[in-house]
Design a protein around this motif. Structure first.
Motif, short mmCIF file in Angstrom:
data_model
loop_
_atom_site.label_atom_id
_atom_site.label_comp_id
_atom_site.label_asym_id
_atom_site.label_seq_id
_atom_site.Cartn_x
_atom_site.Cartn_y
_atom_site.Cartn_z
N ALA A 261 0.65 -1.10 -0.04
CA ALA A 261 0.18 0.10 0.09
C ALA A 261 0.84 1.19 0.02
O ALA A 261 1.49 1.67 1.13
CB ALA A 261 -0.96 0.05 1.22
N ILE A 262 1.13 2.04 -1.06
CA ILE A 262 1.71 2.98 -1.15
C ILE A 262 1.21 4.52 -1.15
O ILE A 262 -0.08 4.52 -1.77
CB ILE A 262 2.57 3.10 -2.62
N PRO A 263 1.26 5.08 -0.07
CA PRO A 263 0.46 6.43 0.14
C PRO A 263 0.45 7.37 -1.31
O PRO A 263 1.55 7.54 -1.64
CB PRO A 263 1.00 7.30 1.03
N ALA A 274 -16.84 9.27 0.02
CA ALA A 274 -17.05 9.31 -1.25
C ALA A 274 -16.09 8.85 -2.32
O ALA A 274 -14.92 8.89 -1.92
CB ALA A 274 -17.40 10.81 -1.55
N TYR A 275 -16.34 8.62 -3.46
CA TYR A 275 -15.36 8.04 -4.30
C TYR A 275 -14.57 9.44 -4.65
O TYR A 275 -15.25 10.23 -4.97
CB TYR A 275 -15.82 7.49 -5.55
N THR A 500 -11.37 4.46 -3.84
CA THR A 500 -12.34 4.55 -2.87
C THR A 500 -12.01 5.61 -1.69
O THR A 500 -10.83 6.17 -1.90
CB THR A 500 -12.41 3.13 -2.31
N PRO A 501 -12.88 5.78 -0.63
CA PRO A 501 -12.62 7.00 0.21
C PRO A 501 -11.58 6.89 1.10
O PRO A 501 -11.01 7.82 1.41
CB PRO A 501 -13.84 6.64 1.27
N GLY A 502 -10.70 5.59 0.90
CA GLY A 502 -9.39 5.68 1.91
C GLY A 502 -9.84 5.34 3.33
O GLY A 502 -10.69 4.88 3.60
N THR A 513 -2.52 2.80 -2.79
CA THR A 513 -2.72 2.38 -4.26
C THR A 513 -3.73 0.93 -3.93
O THR A 513 -4.30 0.81 -5.15
CB THR A 513 -1.26 1.86 -4.76
N GLN A 514 -3.93 0.67 -3.00
CA GLN A 514 -4.81 -0.39 -2.63
C GLN A 514 -6.52 0.16 -2.57
O GLN A 514 -7.22 -0.56 -2.63
CB GLN A 514 -4.65 -0.77 -0.87
N ASP A 515 -6.41 1.53 -2.64
CA ASP A 515 -7.78 2.06 -2.91
C ASP A 515 -8.16 2.41 -4.29
O ASP A 515 -9.14 2.91 -4.59
CB ASP A 515 -7.78 3.55 -1.99
#
Length: 748
Positions: A261-263, A274-275, A500-502, A513-515
């Protein structure tokens, strides 16, 4: 060691070295099936060279023969023909053209497809011809060709290649140099002991280490993260390409499956979930996928020039929904697309290079760049379901005010249209049809599941494979399918790509990146573009809008994920099962592939390391035990039957009884009456062997060896008739690639 053995050893080891070096392509190709195709290509070329040299053919004839065999392999596997001809060459050219398009619009790692596999077979095969020739003349020079195989993915990949790919390449080349040294000494009349064969290994390893340093240096200096492609149309703004490519799903899948998961972004001031939209994809082309449409009209997006950004066409003011004022801080995000929420009304802190297309709701620039922290004033649209229903029915709805391109579907399989109509048959409005279709995919009863590894298909149509055979995928497959199906119903739709919202961390949200995510946006009069998410995520990352929650409609019961019509099998318990059960037709060139590949693999030195070679070796070992008789014959026969079933995708669970497993095999493979009768004989023999009392001679009473041999042969033949293997199952048998299971053993 004979002269023929020496002459055969060099090209065989050179082929092995190339197979190990080809592992470096893992940086630019997704999945693992491509490596099996590469190994088969190398094996065929090496085997053809060995056969022609054994016939004492000149070098030019040997090379021509290898090229002809390679062309035959590519033609057999990737076209409906077996023998190359004008039609097959034209078909092959189309496959390669599509492969070139995937490379041009996508970013590594490229997803698995027939086009990418064809390109692997052809290019690796051509490299194998070059390496084979050099192995006979100057093996050390073959390292230059192997080095190119390493440099290409090192330059193309956005990340450093895995260390083991370099280690395998180095080991392969060092082995080639070592074998060459030993062969030369033997040809000079010297006696070479076991230790002398590896005397040159340190020198070979040193040479390869230097070559690897050159490859790494070249890759580090030439590689860039992402690409920057732009196309210009007269009278329109430039359409930029992003770090996730003009076909963004390539990078989207890579981000989700990276395991890290890279910020990317930190968002301040967002109270509700929200998206975060980066771009929208409006143009769908069969065989190519979704792409951005033309950015027209595009206006300056910075506040210095624009006081208030316009709303999309057809949206009335005031927009119903909460207003948000957020601060967005890019961390590791560098792209041509600037993410925003809902309908952006104004943007602050951005440079004049950013432009805005209100209809695409996309902020973009002509080149990739890292934005400074910026602010957004926007509105998250929330519409009343009753007002949305006022737009009328889906079929034939008069959606005025929206670009007609959002209704274009091109060539779509009729089964897709029929499925969309069947799912929404009980709805009366476009809005209800959209909600029902979205909820159908997320309903557990539909049989669809979220998975980053999509199921392989054979139809050549990714949408058909997903809907009718695979039933699993990640957000790309779900969003693409629903957007296309909505368009077939007459509802304007497109795919949105973003996040996605994070994760909420203190007073801010962290987006990684996972979002990365894709969803559907459907257009309704006055409301404009509204998000709908059909992806069945179970981790709570999706956002369920209020208008979907309060819609009060659900998908109809009794419509599970459809099975492909050609794979339908009637239950064998029916007396007339053999007469009424349609058999699965073999692919047009499956038999030709078996004859072509199996013939060459039989003479190839590398055949033992291919999945097909391993499967053949295991089959021969088991059948030797069966034909020899004795206490292990029955278990070997049952294991071979289970392996044949596993190759066709049916693996009985651990602990299941032999009889229950046999019933599963009969049903799932649609076996005919001779096969069922023989399987019954084999099951009785297995049960007597495993569970019956020991006879006076000390062995179990299992029946005659002739009976067992005839039974296993008849069962295998029945599976071949009723459930023929496709070409991928033959090249990459699942019984080799998955854990071996023997149902019934736990109950012994």
């Amino acid at each position: 060691m004979s002269g023929w053995t020496i002459s055969a050893l060099r090209p065989a080891v050179a082929g092995l070295a190339l197979g190990l070096t080809a592992a470096s392509l893992t940086g630019v190709l997704a999945g693992v099936f491509w490596w099996g195709y590469a190994v088969v290509s190398i094996t065929v070329v090496v085997a053809a060279g060995l056969a022609l040299r054994w016939l004492r053919m000149p070098v030019i004839v040997t090379v021509a023969g290898q090229l002809a065999v390679l062309l035959g392999l590519v033609t057999t596997v990737f076209t409906p023909s077996v023998v190359p001809g004008p039609d097959s060459i034209a078909e092959l050219a189309g496959v390669l053209a599509r492969a070139a398009h995937q490379i041009r619009v996508g970013l590594p790692p490229l997803p698995e497809s027939a086009e990418s596999h064809c390109l692997v077979v052809l290019t690796i095969g051509l490299v194998a011809v070059a390496v084979d020739v050099l192995a006979m003349a100057a093996p050390a020079c073959a390292g230059l060709v192997l080095l190119c195989v390493v440099i290409v993915p090192a330059v193309a990949s956005a990340r450093m290649l895995p260390w083991w790919s370099f280690a395998l390449a180095a080991a392969g080349y060092a082995l080639l140099l070592t074998v060459d040294t030993g062969c030369r000494q033997i040809s000079w009349g010297e006696t070479v002991g076991a230790s002398q064969w590896f005397a040159g290994t340190p020198v070979a390893a040193g040479v390869m280490a230097i070559a690897m340093v050159v490859a790494l240096t070249t890759g580090a200096t030439a590689t860039v993260v992402g690409t920057s492609r732009a196309s210009h149309t007269p009278g329109r703004a430039a359409i930029p390409a992003s770090g996730i490519g003009l076909n963004p799903f390539t990078s989207l899948r890579g981000q989700l499956s990276s395991g890290e998961a890279i910020p990317l972004l930190r968002v301040h001031g967002l109270r509700q979930r929200a998206y975060l939209r980066a771009l929208t994809l409006s143009r769908f082309t069969a065989g190519t996928g979704w792409q951005p449409g033309p950015m027209d009209p595009a206006i300056p997006a910075d506040d210095a020039r624009t006081v208030r950004l316009p709303l999309p066409a057809g949206v009335t003011t005031p927009v119903v929904g909460p207003t948000v004022r957020v601060q967005i801080e890019p961390i590791n995000y560098t792209d041509s697309w600037l993410p925003s929420y809902g309908y952006p009304l104004s943007l602050g802190g951005i440079s004049p290079a950013w432009r805005y297309d209100p209809n695409a709701i996309t902020v973009f620039s002509a080149q990739r760049q890292r934005a400074q922290p910026y602010s957004e004033l926007g509105v998250l649209p929330q519409a009343d379901p009753q007002l949305l229903r006022a737009s009328g029915p889906a079929a034939g709805a008069a959606f005025t005010g929206v670009d007609p391109r959002y209704l274009e579907v091109g060539v779509v399989d009729p089964r897709v249209r029929e499925l969309a109509a069947r799912i929404t048959a009980q709805t009366h409005t476009a809005f209800d049809a959209t909600v029902v279709l979205t909820r159908w995919f997320t309903s557990p009863s539909s049989g669809f599941s979220y998975d980053l590894k999509t199921a392989p298909g054979t139809s050549g149509d990714a949408l058909v494979d997903f809907l009718f055979t695979g039933h699993r995928g990640y957000c790309e497959q779900f969003a693409s399918a629903v957007a296309i199906m909505l368009r077939t119903l007459g509802v304007p739709a497109r795919v949105a790509v973003g996040f996605t919202p994070g994760t909420l961390t203190g007073n801010s949200r962290l987006v990684t990146t996972q979002d990365a995510h894709a969803w559907v946006e459907a257009w309704f009069p006055n409301a404009g573009w509204l998000p709908f998410d059909p992806t069945p995520l179970s981790d709570g990352r999706t956002v369920l809008p209020t208008y979907v929650v309060t819609a009060g409609v659900s998908p109809p019961a009794g419509i599970p994920a459809p099975a492909a019509p050609t794979l339908a099998v009637a239950p064998p318990s029916r007396p007339d099962a053999r007469a009424t059960t349609p058999q699965r037709p073999a692919t047009g060139h499956s038999a030709g592939l078996e004859l072509t590949a199996a013939g060459f693999l039989g003479f190839a030195v590398l055949a033992g390391i291919t999945p097909m070679g391993v499967r053949g070796s295991r089959r021969r070992r088991r059948m030797r035990l069966v034909y020899a008789g004795g206490p292990r014959a029955v278990s070997a026969a049952w294991e071979e039957v289970l392996a044949e079933s596993a190759d066709r995708g049916v693996v009985p669970p651990d602990g299941e009884t032999v009889r229950a497993s046999a019933q599963r095999l009969v049903h799932d493979h649609g076996m005919d009456e001779p096969g069922q009768a023989s399987l019954h004989i084999l099951v009785r023999a297995v049960e007597r062997s495993w569970y019956a009392a020991v006879s006076e001679t000390g062995g179990p009473q299992v029946g005659s060896a002739v009976e067992i041999r005839g039974a296993v042969d008849a069962v295998v033949a029945s599976m071949a008739r009723c459930a023929p293997l496709n070409r991928k199952a033959k090249l990459l048998p699942r019984s080799v690639l998955t854990r071996s299971r023997t149902p019934g053993l736990r109950g012994r």
